[in-house]
Design a protein around this motif. Structure first.
Motif, PDB file in Angstrom:
ATOM      1  N   ALA A  96      11.119  -4.782  10.917  1.00 42.20           N
ATOM      2  CA  ALA A  96      11.416  -3.632  11.014  1.00 42.20           C
ATOM      3  C   ALA A  96      12.918  -3.502  11.931  1.00 42.20           C
ATOM      4  CB  ALA A  96      10.529  -2.699  11.561  1.00 42.20           C
ATOM      5  N   LEU A 146      18.377  -3.967   1.697  1.00 42.57           N
ATOM      6  CA  LEU A 146      16.911  -5.121   1.952  1.00 42.57           C
ATOM      7  C   LEU A 146      17.000  -6.249   1.168  1.00 42.57           C
ATOM      8  CD1 LEU A 146      14.433  -2.352   2.116  1.00 42.57           C
ATOM      9  CD2 LEU A 146      15.428  -3.680   4.052  1.00 42.57           C
ATOM     10  N   GLN A 156      17.614  -3.193  -3.501  1.00 43.77           N
ATOM     11  CA  GLN A 156      16.822  -2.069  -2.644  1.00 43.77           C
ATOM     12  C   GLN A 156      17.387  -1.647  -1.288  1.00 43.77           C
ATOM     13  OE1 GLN A 156      12.714  -2.820  -2.510  1.00 43.77           O
ATOM     14  NE2 GLN A 156      12.163  -1.223  -1.125  1.00 43.77           N
ATOM     15  N   ILE A 202      17.425   1.149   1.924  1.00 48.08           N
ATOM     16  CA  ILE A 202      16.867   2.321   2.778  1.00 48.08           C
ATOM     17  C   ILE A 202      17.919   3.161   3.130  1.00 48.08           C
ATOM     18  CG2 ILE A 202      15.466   3.043   4.797  1.00 48.08           C
ATOM     19  CD1 ILE A 202      14.252   0.488   5.064  1.00 48.08           C
ATOM     20  N   HIS A 219      14.151   5.436   0.094  1.00 44.66           N
ATOM     21  CA  HIS A 219      14.368   4.135  -0.493  1.00 44.66           C
ATOM     22  C   HIS A 219      15.020   4.391  -2.053  1.00 44.66           C
ATOM     23  CE1 HIS A 219      11.708   1.757   2.130  1.00 44.66           C
ATOM     24  NE2 HIS A 219      11.185   2.798   2.449  1.00 44.66           N
ATOM     25  N   GLY A 241       9.655  -7.080  -4.345  1.00 49.45           N
ATOM     26  CA  GLY A 241      10.060  -6.372  -3.146  1.00 49.45           C
ATOM     27  C   GLY A 241       8.989  -5.517  -2.685  1.00 49.45           C
ATOM     28  N   TYR A 249       7.992  -3.111   0.644  1.00 49.80           N
ATOM     29  CA  TYR A 249       8.370  -2.884   1.962  1.00 49.80           C
ATOM     30  C   TYR A 249       7.081  -1.928   2.516  1.00 49.80           C
ATOM     31  CZ  TYR A 249      10.512   0.111   5.405  1.00 49.80           C
ATOM     32  OH  TYR A 249      11.047   0.865   6.669  1.00 49.80           O
ATOM     33  N   GLU A 289       4.376  -1.963   9.610  1.00 52.49           N
ATOM     34  CA  GLU A 289       5.089  -1.023   8.966  1.00 52.49           C
ATOM     35  C   GLU A 289       6.678  -1.241   9.150  1.00 52.49           C
ATOM     36  OE1 GLU A 289       2.706   2.257  10.395  1.00 52.49           O
ATOM     37  OE2 GLU A 289       3.898   2.317  12.233  1.00 52.49           O
ATOM     38  N   ASP A 330       8.584  -3.262   7.889  1.00 51.79           N
ATOM     39  CA  ASP A 330       9.011  -4.601   7.337  1.00 51.79           C
ATOM     40  C   ASP A 330       9.265  -4.800   5.834  1.00 51.79           C
ATOM     41  OD1 ASP A 330       8.546  -5.439   9.999  1.00 51.79           O
ATOM     42  OD2 ASP A 330       6.680  -6.810   9.566  1.00 51.79           O
ATOM     43  N   PHE A 331      10.086  -5.519   5.378  1.00 50.59           N
ATOM     44  CA  PHE A 331      10.462  -5.759   4.144  1.00 50.59           C
ATOM     45  C   PHE A 331      10.136  -7.061   3.795  1.00 50.59           C
ATOM     46  CE2 PHE A 331      13.323  -7.165   0.819  1.00 50.59           C
ATOM     47  CZ  PHE A 331      12.727  -6.039  -0.312  1.00 50.59           C
ATOM     48  N   TRP A 383      10.640 -10.189   0.564  1.00 53.51           N
ATOM     49  CA  TRP A 383      11.253 -10.478  -0.998  1.00 53.51           C
ATOM     50  C   TRP A 383      10.362 -11.706  -1.338  1.00 53.51           C
ATOM     51  CZ3 TRP A 383      13.813 -15.218  -1.664  1.00 53.51           C
ATOM     52  CH2 TRP A 383      14.342 -15.305  -3.077  1.00 53.51           C
ATOM     53  N   TYR A 430       2.026  -0.148   1.030  1.00 50.69           N
ATOM     54  CA  TYR A 430       3.643  -0.818   0.757  1.00 50.69           C
ATOM     55  C   TYR A 430       4.100  -0.358  -0.739  1.00 50.69           C
ATOM     56  CZ  TYR A 430       1.197  -4.761  -1.673  1.00 50.69           C
ATOM     57  OH  TYR A 430       0.194  -5.735  -2.200  1.00 50.69           O
TER      58      TYR A 430
END
Length: 271
Positions: free
Chosen positions: A32, A54, A67, A69, A136, A212, A214, A233, A235-236, A238, A257
């Motif tokens: 995050a 992301l 992707q 944000i 998003h 992906g 999130y 929460e 965090d992303f 791949w 997620y």
């Protein structure tokens, strides 16, 4: 329903450099705090807007999608948000309120609002409020198939999409599917996955779909290839195609997620 919202800023000079950020040949984790002021980007045709990228198509990284944000300031937005005529997209709002113009109709998107933007849609997006609005934005080049029409654009909200229990989990693992999985017009799915505390993916899923993920809420231990990684929460993740994955939800609340995956198409034999 809770949604983590990045606020930018910078870590203090006294903060530890050690973090959970990882970039490997099979997966990546962007914690995050990666979403700081110095990692934000701008886009043409947008005003009072910044975003964090992301994922993007890149050799050795994401292959099928990008992707973002996106944070839209008061009075900001765009009359031409998408510049690629081949692109489809999904918007999922996590903060504030956005006015979406879609093919001549106007929709107000609140947190939990979801919009699928089909190829060639006429789209505008503006923040008419006094605060920021954050969403998003997942984009993919649509893969046409002869004899199968393009899916239409639509707008909905998370609260209006039933969560389907995964078999034999007693509701500890549920998925909200925003499109019919049997509708072959769609070549990507963007769903919300929810685990109750202690819920798990009890085997290493290993499959062709790129992901992906999130984290909207909560925390978990996630298996990524051969590594167990703690995620929370904001965090992303791949995951490359065929990257083994599993998880245990850590509690005390739900672990949720936003999940992207590519679906319903032949494997390309060349690019």
């Amino acid at each position: 329903m809770g949604y983590y919202v990045p606020r930018g800023g910078l870590p203090a000079q006294t903060a530890l450099t050690t973090d959970r950020a990882r970039f490997t040949e099979s997966y990546a984790v962007l914690p995050a705090r990666t979403m700081s002021d110095i990692t934000a980007s701008l886009l043409p045709n947008w005003t009072a807007t910044r975003l964090w990228v992301l994922a993007r198509p890149l050799t050795g990284f994401a292959e099928t999608f990008s992707q973002y944000i996106v944070e839209v300031g008061a009075g900001g937005g765009s009359d031409r948000p998408e510049v690629d005529e081949r692109a489809e997209g999904v918007l999922f709002v996590v903060d504030g309120e956005l006015e979406l113009g879609l093919d001549g109709a106007t929709h107000i998107l609140e947190p939990g609002g979801y919009a699928y933007l089909g190829v060639g849609s006429e789209v505008t997006l503006h923040n008419r409020g006094a605060g920021t609005a954050t969403f998003h934005w997942i984009r993919k080049a649509y893969e046409e198939v002869a004899g199968i029409g393009r899916p239409p654009s639509f707008v909905t909200h998370e609260r209006d999409v039933a969560a389907v229990e995964m078999p034999d989990t007693n509701g500890a693992w549920r998925t909200q599917r925003f499109v019919d999985p049997t509708d072959l017009r769609h070549d990507m799915h963007v769903n919300i996955v929810t685990f109750e505390p202690g819920g798990a993916i009890p085997f290493p899923e290993t499959h062709v779909m790129e992901h992906g993920l999130y984290v909207l809420e909560g925390k978990a231990m996630y298996l990524l290839n051969t590594d167990w990684v703690e995620v929370t929460e904001g965090d992303f993740m791949w995951l490359r195609a065929f990257c083994p994955q599993a998880c245990y939800a850590g509690g005390p609340g739900k672990f949720r997620y936003l999940l992207y995956k590519d679906v319903n198409r032949h494997a390309p034999l060349w690019r």
